[in-house]
Enzyme design. Structure first.
Site, PDB file in Angstrom:
ATOM      1  CG  ASP A  97      -3.471  -2.562   4.422  1.00  0.00           C
ATOM      2  OD1 ASP A  97      -2.730  -1.715   4.957  1.00  0.00           O
ATOM      3  OD2 ASP A  97      -4.675  -2.375   4.195  1.00  0.00           O
ATOM      4  CB  ILE A  99      -1.612  -0.125   9.767  1.00  0.00           C
ATOM      5  CG1 ILE A  99      -0.218  -0.259  10.381  1.00  0.00           C
ATOM      6  CG2 ILE A  99      -2.657   0.027  10.880  1.00  0.00           C
ATOM      7  CD1 ILE A  99       0.198   0.937  11.236  1.00  0.00           C
ATOM      8  CG  ASP A 100      -7.531  -2.787   6.588  1.00  0.00           C
ATOM      9  OD1 ASP A 100      -7.730  -1.696   6.026  1.00  0.00           O
ATOM     10  OD2 ASP A 100      -8.422  -3.642   6.739  1.00  0.00           O
ATOM     11  CG  ASP A 143      -8.369  -2.025   1.708  1.00  0.00           C
ATOM     12  OD1 ASP A 143      -7.531  -1.761   2.590  1.00  0.00           O
ATOM     13  OD2 ASP A 143      -8.866  -1.160   0.958  1.00  0.00           O
ATOM     14  CD  GLU A 168      -2.739   1.329   2.434  1.00  0.00           C
ATOM     15  OE1 GLU A 168      -3.577   2.241   2.451  1.00  0.00           O
ATOM     16  OE2 GLU A 168      -2.668   0.457   3.315  1.00  0.00           O
ATOM     17  CB  THR A 225      -4.144   3.999   8.916  1.00  0.00           C
ATOM     18  OG1 THR A 225      -3.340   2.998   8.282  1.00  0.00           O
ATOM     19  CG2 THR A 225      -3.244   5.136   9.372  1.00  0.00           C
TER      20      THR A 225
END
Length: 271
Positions: free
Chosen positions: A82, A84-85, A210, A65, A87
């Site tokens: 990802d 940190i999905d 995601d 990402e 954030t």
């Protein structure tokens, strides 16, 4: 576990360690897009995850990402990350955010790991071998009556083009389903579908990182994942609906009824 799953777990766990090291620090936060936050923790976490992947799989491609984002996929082995999905949750110390690591090959998901940081829940899957939560097999719910369905969604934050139709659909679901939640991390929502906590999920403005890992976990748990046209081309399409088979079909039917055709189409089908 095969070597790919071991690599994915090692990388994701390294990501979790990095995230935790930032919990008591003052975060540097900026908007990389409309309402789309990135922090120095995202950047550092992605760097650590990628270092593990490159150490073990130096010839593989990477789609990540924050640093290696793209909207295309080849037949090559590709890691989709990802860091940190969720954030915005993380930046506000709201306790739902995940690390997501997936391996795709020949344009199909092969290996998936999602870790929810605060509860230390490790969701894993390998194509054809089932889905697991902390090593125990999981499956989607058996709910077949929409009146009993408990679903998750995400509120659009960087694309408001569908907001009017979306709110009409949301109003309908509030009336005909048992409940709707918005935890704020699509990866976690999807994993909760796989574990039978939620019966279904729908959202738009999603990105490949995601959904790349969590969607395999749902499929291996016996669930269904499609775009808003009911098609399999969803990785880059930004519109996704998932659930056990019965609730997935009900959500899809309502989306087709309430969302104009031009907004149900995939945004980008480069995959």
């Amino acid at each position: 576990m095969n070597s790919d799953l071991n690599v994915a777990l090692k990388a994701a766990r390294k990501g979790v360690e990095t995230i935790k090291s930032y919990r008591n620090k003052k975060l540097n936060t900026r908007e990389k897009g409309f309402h789309d936050l990135v922090t120095d923790a995202d950047i550092a976490t992605e760097k650590e995850i990628l270092s593990v992947i490159r150490e073990h799989c130096p010839d593989d491609s990477i789609l990540a990402e924050e640093t290696l984002a793209t909207h295309s996929l080849t037949d090559n082995r590709t890691w989709i990350v990802d860091p940190i999905d969720g954030t915005t949750n993380f930046a506000h110390d709201f306790p739902i955010y995940c690390v997501s690591v997936a391996l795709w090959e020949h344009r199909q998901p092969k290996t998936a790991v999602v870790i929810e940081v605060n509860r230390n829940e490790e969701f894993t899957a390998e194509a054809g071998l089932g889905a697991f939560l902390n090593g125990k097999a999981i499956q989607v719910s058996a709910t077949d009556n929409p009146r009993d369905a408990f679903i998750a969604t995400g509120f659009p934050y960087n694309d408001l083009s569908l907001i009017d139709s979306y709110l009409k659909l949301f109003r309908l679901f509030m009336d005909e389903l048992q409940g709707i939640r918005r935890p704020g991390a699509a990866t976690y929502d999807l994993c909760c579908v796989a574990a039978g906590r939620f019966d279904g999920f729908f959202e738009y403005s999603l990105q490949p990182w995601d959904v790349a890992a969590a969607s395999l976990i749902i499929k291996e748990a016996g669930g269904a994942v499609t775009n808003w046209m009911g098609e399999d081309n969803w990785l880059f399409g930004e519109r996704l609906v998932a659930g056990n088979n019965r609730i997935h079909q009900h959500l899809l039917k309502r989306i087709i009824e309430y969302i104009p055709p031009e907004f149900r189409q995939n945004v980008d089908i480069a995959s």
